[in-house]
Enzyme design. Structure first.
Site, PDB file in Angstrom:
ATOM      1  N   GLU A 302       0.820  -1.214   0.000  1.00 43.80           N
ATOM      2  CA  GLU A 302       0.000   0.000   0.000  1.00 43.80           C
ATOM      3  C   GLU A 302       0.855   1.266   0.000  1.00 43.80           C
ATOM      4  OE1 GLU A 302      -4.101  -1.464   2.054  1.00 43.80           O
ATOM      5  OE2 GLU A 302      -2.541  -0.810   3.432  1.00 43.80           O
ATOM      6  N   ASP A 376      -8.313  -9.392   3.781  1.00 39.20           N
ATOM      7  CA  ASP A 376      -8.159  -8.251   4.692  1.00 39.20           C
ATOM      8  C   ASP A 376      -9.276  -8.200   5.726  1.00 39.20           C
ATOM      9  OD1 ASP A 376      -7.251  -5.932   5.857  1.00 39.20           O
ATOM     10  OD2 ASP A 376      -7.980  -4.608   4.279  1.00 39.20           O
ATOM     11  N   GLU A 404     -13.411  -2.974  11.395  1.00 38.59           N
ATOM     12  CA  GLU A 404     -13.346  -2.175  10.175  1.00 38.59           C
ATOM     13  C   GLU A 404     -14.366  -2.624   9.139  1.00 38.59           C
ATOM     14  OE1 GLU A 404     -10.057  -1.325   6.615  1.00 38.59           O
ATOM     15  OE2 GLU A 404      -9.472  -2.355   8.460  1.00 38.59           O
TER      16      GLU A 404
END
Length: 704
Positions: A302, A376, A404
């Site tokens: 990332e 993820d 999340e």
């Protein structure tokens, strides 16, 4: 008992605000334990207090003895019949010294709890080879008292099954918490190192109570400034406050720090100047923090810098830092969450592709930190293929405690079953490392801890912090049993309270899977902030940041083909696991669309078509939230009004958003499949375009 101890007992047992701050360490007074003169019978406590950890253990015990619900030790007892409580190690207590040989196998953090007779007296022993084990034992004893367990035949031996049990804080130096839903960062860098906020000690107490022994203070998307001298002084203050509770401090480091802080021209791990810079930085840190734990590193993922920028491998990058830390006993936790700038055929395969061939290439003090699944932190993923695939490399599993992808703090989603599901997954059909749990050296949990009075943003989210600690200590425990302990300690030991709350908790994760990503779907959330549904998300800078990349729905079917005919992600698992996942007739239905692109009219185990089953699962998730609401409503009057009201409000939010997930997802997939809704299913109240145009620019916890 000394007057000072009695004074402490008196002051800790008076004010009991039910705002969630006390977490599961609510030592609520027990009225039935009072005697005629209004004073509670209190046992004699024999405990050393020569070290900070000894004092922490003694203080926690007397704090708890101020009053515990369902207390089997204090209820219906007189001072004359109470057993004495004896704490210590062979070095600190002459009563414990004869048990030295018996405790040899407990290790540095283990302990034993025992009720016995010594010198003609009834005693409860909390004994351990080291002070930290005594503290852990005290918390275990208090848990037994809080949950109303009998101590008549107390005889327990405990040692952690994993060496590293670490929280990862994704906190930035400006106080923002990435993917945090509980306010600002707990660390007030502005007032450190001068101000020692008492909340830091309460944080340490909570971690020690479940055996967590490490904390990474800053975000894996690290700023080089976290290694600057002034921030090291601040970190040293936190380390000093955490040390009595057995918690080591770690720092996330930016791989390019030698450039940004040291003025070097490169950060090449094979460059001698770079190696010297890291060695000097390690020396500087350990001069301030002698028991510093080590570094956590996110590299070449990332956009983060890393060794691949110089044509070097992950092993060469990790070994650079490991060599700098090794003289001091520190470790490197190197994250395996990587994906390249060029989008691969299947992002789920990339971590295995980059790391499996490096097995045995890392220094002994490097631990590879691997997410529980290959994408993820999705509501459900198969276990990561690296587990069981790197027998010569220490591994730790990284899970999210913050939610999340599971409704943030407002959705009641107990993650114990998720952790348990992964830990118990079989990586091989047989052998000593046949499950994920057996392949691990440690666990890391991405924390959702902030300045909110509840610590985690809601009254139920601390259950995930608690479950993480308990399972990191012993990954073979039951998530249901852990939930029962937490509910009894957090709300009430009354079975008529515990049982319905545990029922809600144990159903909650599957409910979220159903209304968000049923049958193996994944990565269907809105772009960026990940708040709410977005199965239509397409375009942008990377295909693998979109939903359509993962669900691959078309007129004929839905799902990502990861069999040998597709991306062959199944080939990264052991042959017997690959054979099961790759066979449409044998793959578990909860993972069906993760591994297979399936026709809409495929017949499911229920007898329904895949399309009918998919819509039914979305609706089932909504019904499950309604059932949770009804259960909680029946607990009114049994749970204090303040906490009951907030949970009630949050369940309303969860129901509204579960319905939104269901309606938006059904509207989208119906537009793709072209199929009518199953009989009895209600059409979404808005057209698909209405859901697609919703905007949430202020969604909390976004990454930056």
């Amino acid at each position: 008992m000394s007057g000072a101890v009695l004074a402490l007992l008196t002051c800790t047992g008076t004010v009991r605000a039910e705002d969630g701050y006390a977490l599961w360490m609510r030592y609520t007074p027990l009225e039935s334990a009072l005697v005629a003169d209004g004073r509670r019978p209190l046992p004699e406590v024999q405990a050393p207090d020569q070290t900070a950890t000894q004092r922490a253990a003694r203080t926690e015990l007397v704090r708890g003895l101020a009053g515990l619900p369902g207390n089997a030790l204090l209820a219906q007892s007189t001072v004359a019949t109470l057993p004495a409580l004896v704490l210590g190690t062979p070095q600190s207590s002459t009563l414990i010294a004869p048990l030295r040989k018996e405790m040899d196998s407990l290790g540095e953090e283990g302990y034993l709890l025992r009720r016995t007779r010594m010198q003609g007296r009834d005693v409860v022993l909390v004994a351990a080879p080291r002070d930290i084990g005594v503290l852990y034992g005290v918390f275990h004893l208090l848990r037994l008292l809080q949950t109303g367990a009998s101590l008549d035949a107390l005889a327990l031996r405990e040692s952690p099954r994993m060496r590293l049990r670490v929280l990862n804080h994704w906190d930035n130096l400006d106080g923002h918490v990435e993917r945090g839903y509980a306010g600002r960062s707990l660390w007030d860098w502005q007032t450190l190192p001068e101000w020692h906020d008492p909340r830091y000690t309460d944080y340490a107490r909570a971690n020690a109570s479940v055996g967590i022994n490490g904390t990474v203070l800053n975000n894996v998307n690290a700023s080089a400034q976290s290694l600057a001298p002034d921030y090291l002084d601040k970190a040293a203050t936190l380390a000093d406050m955490f040390r009595p509770y057995g918690i080591r401090v770690y720092l996330s480091v930016r791989f390019s720090a030698p450039i940004e802080l040291g003025g070097l021209n490169a950060a090449d791990p094979l460059d001698a100047d770079v190696q010297r810079w890291w060695q000097h930085k390690a020396d500087e840190i350990y001069a301030r923090i002698p028991d510093f734990g080590g570094f956590l590193v996110k590299a070449n993922s990332e956009g983060q810098p890393g060794p691949q920028d110089y044509g070097r491998s992950h092993a060469e990058g990790a070994n650079l830092l490991a060599d700098a830390l090794a003289p001091h006993g520190g470790v490197v936790m190197w994250r395996a969450f990587v994906y390249a700038h060029d989008v691969p055929a299947d992002r789920a395969t990339q971590a295995y592709t980059e790391f499996a061939g490096l097995d045995g290439a890392f220094r002994p003090n490097v631990i590879l930190q691997v997410k529980n699944g290959p994408i993820d932190f999705q509501p459900r993923e198969p276990f990561h293929p690296l587990f069981g695939a790197m027998p010569r490399t220490p591994l730790m599993m990284e899970v999210q405690i913050t939610k999340e992808y599971l409704g943030f703090a407002t959705h009641l989603v107990y993650l114990g079953p998720l952790y348990e599901e992964v830990l118990q997954s079989r990586t091989h059909a047989r052998g000593q490392r046949a499950t994920v749990a057996q392949s691990l050296t440690g666990m890391a949990g991405v924390a959702n801890i902030g300045t909110d009075r509840t610590w985690s943003g809601s009254h139920f989210d601390p259950a995930n912090w608690y479950a993480f600690g308990r399972l990191a200590w012993n990954p073979y425990q039951s998530a249901r049993d852990i939930a029962a302990d937490w509910a009894a300690m957090t709300f009430s030991p009354d079975p008529e309270v515990v049982q319905p709350i545990v029922g809600m908790m144990m159903d909650s994760r599957e409910a979220a899977v159903n209304y968000m990503t049923p049958l193996g779907l994944h990565h269907l959330m809105a772009r960026g902030h990940h708040y709410g549904p977005g199965p239509w998300v397409d375009g942008g800078p990377r295909a693998d940041w979109t939903s359509v990349y993962y669900h691959r729905a078309d007129r004929d079917g839905i799902g990502f083909d990861r069999t040998a005919r597709g991306s062959n992600a199944v080939g990264q698992y052991a042959p017997e696991v690959a054979a099961r996942y790759g066979d449409l007739a044998r793959v578990p239905e909860p993972l069906l669309l993760w591994f297979h692109h399936v026709p809409w009219d495929h017949r499911m185990a229920s007898g329904r078509t895949l399309w009918d089953e998919l819509v039914g699962r979305y609706s089932q998730g909504v019904r499950q939230v309604k059932a949770m609401q009804a259960t909680w409503e029946r607990l009114e009057g049994r749970v204090d009004a303040q906490r009951h009201a907030q949970v009630t409000a949050f369940l309303r939010i969860q129901l509204r958003e579960a319905q939104w997930w269901r309606d938006a997802s059904v509207a989208y997939f119906q537009s793709v499949s072209g199929r009518p809704l199953p009989a009895g299913e209600i059409a979404p109240p808005h057209p698909l375009a209405w859901y697609q145009h919703l905007q949430f620019p202020s969604a909390p916890g976004d990454g930056r």
